[in-house]
Scaffold this active site. Sequence first.
Site, PDB file in Angstrom:
ATOM      1  CB  SER A 173      -5.297  -1.849   0.066  1.00 41.99           C
ATOM      2  OG  SER A 173      -4.898  -3.357  -0.183  1.00 41.99           O
ATOM      3  CE1 TYR A 186      -0.159  -1.032   1.779  1.00 34.01           C
ATOM      4  CE2 TYR A 186      -1.836  -2.856   1.480  1.00 34.01           C
ATOM      5  CZ  TYR A 186      -1.262  -1.727   0.992  1.00 34.01           C
ATOM      6  OH  TYR A 186      -1.832  -1.235   0.074  1.00 34.01           O
TER       7      TYR A 186
HETATM    8  N1  NAD Z   1       0.426  -1.603  -5.702  1.00 30.69           N
HETATM    9  C1  NAD Z   1      -0.464  -2.243  -5.040  1.00 30.69           C
HETATM   10  O1  NAD Z   1      -0.314  -3.707  -5.325  1.00 30.69           O
HETATM   11  C2  NAD Z   1      -1.652  -1.553  -4.414  1.00 30.69           C
HETATM   12  C3  NAD Z   1      -2.660  -2.637  -4.042  1.00 30.69           C
HETATM   13  C4  NAD Z   1      -3.686  -1.979  -3.420  1.00 30.69           C
HETATM   14  C5  NAD Z   1      -3.487  -0.366  -2.818  1.00 30.69           C
HETATM   15  N2  NAD Z   1      -2.468   0.090  -3.322  1.00 30.69           N
HETATM   16  C6  NAD Z   1      -2.364   1.431  -2.548  1.00 30.69           C
HETATM   17  O2  NAD Z   1      -2.295   2.391  -4.075  1.00 30.69           O
HETATM   18  C7  NAD Z   1      -1.715   3.429  -3.586  1.00 30.69           C
HETATM   19  C8  NAD Z   1      -0.515   3.912  -4.582  1.00 30.69           C
HETATM   20  O3  NAD Z   1       0.124   2.808  -4.618  1.00 30.69           O
HETATM   21  P1  NAD Z   1       1.317   2.512  -5.766  1.00 30.69           P
HETATM   22  O4  NAD Z   1       1.455   1.026  -6.028  1.00 30.69           O
HETATM   23  O5  NAD Z   1       1.467   3.387  -6.827  1.00 30.69           O
HETATM   24  O6  NAD Z   1       2.786   2.634  -4.589  1.00 30.69           O
HETATM   25  P2  NAD Z   1       4.140   3.432  -5.286  1.00 30.69           P
HETATM   26  O7  NAD Z   1       5.175   2.988  -4.177  1.00 30.69           O
HETATM   27  O8  NAD Z   1       4.460   3.320  -6.666  1.00 30.69           O
HETATM   28  O9  NAD Z   1       3.893   4.983  -4.873  1.00 30.69           O
HETATM   29  C9  NAD Z   1       3.765   5.567  -4.013  1.00 30.69           C
HETATM   30  C10 NAD Z   1       3.969   6.990  -3.847  1.00 30.69           C
HETATM   31  O10 NAD Z   1       4.023   7.685  -2.589  1.00 30.69           O
HETATM   32  C11 NAD Z   1       5.087   8.580  -2.250  1.00 30.69           C
HETATM   33  N3  NAD Z   1       5.018   8.800  -0.919  1.00 30.69           N
HETATM   34  C12 NAD Z   1       5.459   7.645   0.000  1.00 30.69           C
HETATM   35  N4  NAD Z   1       5.414   8.174   1.245  1.00 30.69           N
HETATM   36  C13 NAD Z   1       5.045   9.504   1.160  1.00 30.69           C
HETATM   37  C14 NAD Z   1       5.012  10.721   2.031  1.00 30.69           C
HETATM   38  N5  NAD Z   1       5.331  10.403   3.472  1.00 30.69           N
HETATM   39  N6  NAD Z   1       4.546  12.020   1.664  1.00 30.69           N
HETATM   40  C15 NAD Z   1       4.250  11.923   0.270  1.00 30.69           C
HETATM   41  N7  NAD Z   1       4.389  11.081  -0.852  1.00 30.69           N
HETATM   42  C16 NAD Z   1       4.678   9.690  -0.060  1.00 30.69           C
HETATM   43  C17 NAD Z   1       6.075   7.880  -2.896  1.00 30.69           C
HETATM   44  O11 NAD Z   1       7.274   8.779  -2.983  1.00 30.69           O
HETATM   45  C18 NAD Z   1       5.642   7.280  -4.119  1.00 30.69           C
HETATM   46  O12 NAD Z   1       6.140   8.058  -5.303  1.00 30.69           O
HETATM   47  C19 NAD Z   1      -1.165   3.277  -2.033  1.00 30.69           C
HETATM   48  O13 NAD Z   1      -1.930   3.861  -1.242  1.00 30.69           O
HETATM   49  C20 NAD Z   1      -1.159   1.799  -2.058  1.00 30.69           C
HETATM   50  O14 NAD Z   1      -1.158   1.330  -0.627  1.00 30.69           O
HETATM   51  C21 NAD Z   1      -1.377  -0.454  -3.856  1.00 30.69           C
END
Ligand code: NAD
Length: 316
Positions: A173, A186
């Site tokens: 991120s 985070y």
């Molecule tokens: N959404 C944002 O604003 C954003 C910004 C920058 C980075 N990110 C990063 O992108 C990635 C994906 O984010 P997203 O927005 O799709 O989030 P999301 O919450 O939609 O999806 C996350 C997924 O990870 C799974 N998960 C959680 N804990 C787990 C575990 N212990 N074992 C296996 N699976 C697990 C959840 O079930 C979920 O399906 C993350 O690493 C997040 O930090 C997101």
Amino acid sequence: MIFLMDLQMMLLDVIYFILRNSVRVVMRPRTKPIDGELVLITGSGGGLGRLFAQEFTKHGAEVVLWDINGTLNEQTAKLVREMGGKAHTYTVDVTNREDVYRNAELVRKDLGRDVTMLVNNAGVVAGERMLDCPDELIERTMKVNCHALFWTVKAFLPQMKAQNHGHIITIASILGLFSTACVEDYCASKFAAVGFHESLAHELLTEEFEGVKTTLVCPYIVDTGMFEGCKIREEVELLLPPLEPQYCVEQAMNAILIDQPLVCIPRLTYLPFLCRALLPWESNVVTYRFMGSDRCMYPFIDARKKQMSNTPVTVA
Ligand SMILES: NC(=O)c1ccc[n+]([C@@H]2O[C@H](COP(=O)([O-])OP(=O)(O)OC[C@H]3O[C@@H](n4cnc5c(N)ncnc54)[C@H](O)[C@@H]3O)[C@@H](O)[C@H]2O)c1
Ligand SMILES: *[C@@H]1O[C@H](CO)[C@@H](O)[C@H](O)[C@H]1NC(C)=O
């Protein structure tokens, strides 16, 4: 004498890569074909993970889907199969290293081949003020966003090294490159993810596993619900709106397919990253204040609190 020649070579290389990468901004290099690759995506039930599964499928790859939530994961698999792709689902908690190693073996046995691309995408955020936050929730963030990277890489890197062929992708991120208030868990976990990824990238190059590529993906806020409510100053938000998930994943794919080592999405976010390194701390503080990015997490945490008061949180 050798020292001076090395110095000269190094400086020429430095200039070469600056020029090459500047040219690449306008003239995209050819993308690598990935049909036939076996791509494992963690957190594939979520917003970005699901889209990654679909994008990799579009490019002809076979996907292995790991998520802790079987229901969401099956939905992703269904979408992939509707596109004519091959998907294999496993319900895995990536924080549990035994679970990771066991399922890695299972994948190898089930499919009879090695995973060649690993997308470490699973991620969580506590979404509470640190002092109000249960310790377990803080630990969970570190375990999912940081510790799990060790377990999955330990499970899949050996075969990649043996073939000198593979690709490790870390979805970190921009909050792994600079930070803001009230997301200590985070930021700590994502800075850790960046450190892990970069050290690994150096290791592979130093040991001349040139065939095992690495890509670090650092997106700004994406509209997947993860940071629902997060808000910066309105005028600035016009310049830097939350990313469309599809756009974010397409940009990440572009970088992955040309073996780019780092991508910040959108490009504008390289600027605060540079400022953090170059400007005095106080200068950054006043720009944060101006842009409203100092308090951007407050409405996010408020929104979470409202959600929580409806559904009691269970901490695994
Ligand atoms: N959404 C944002 O604003 C954003 C910004 C920058 C980075 N990110 C990063 O992108 C990635 C994906 O984010 P997203 O927005 O799709 O989030 P999301 O919450 O939609 O999806 C996350 C997924 O990870 C799974 N998960 C959680 N804990 C787990 C575990 N212990 N074992 C296996 N699976 C697990 C959840 O079930 C979920 O399906 C993350 O690493 C997040 O930090 C997101
Ligand atoms: C999976 O996610 C869905 C949708 O968010 C949720 O309703 C369900 O309870 C989750 N299942 C598990 C086992 O966590």
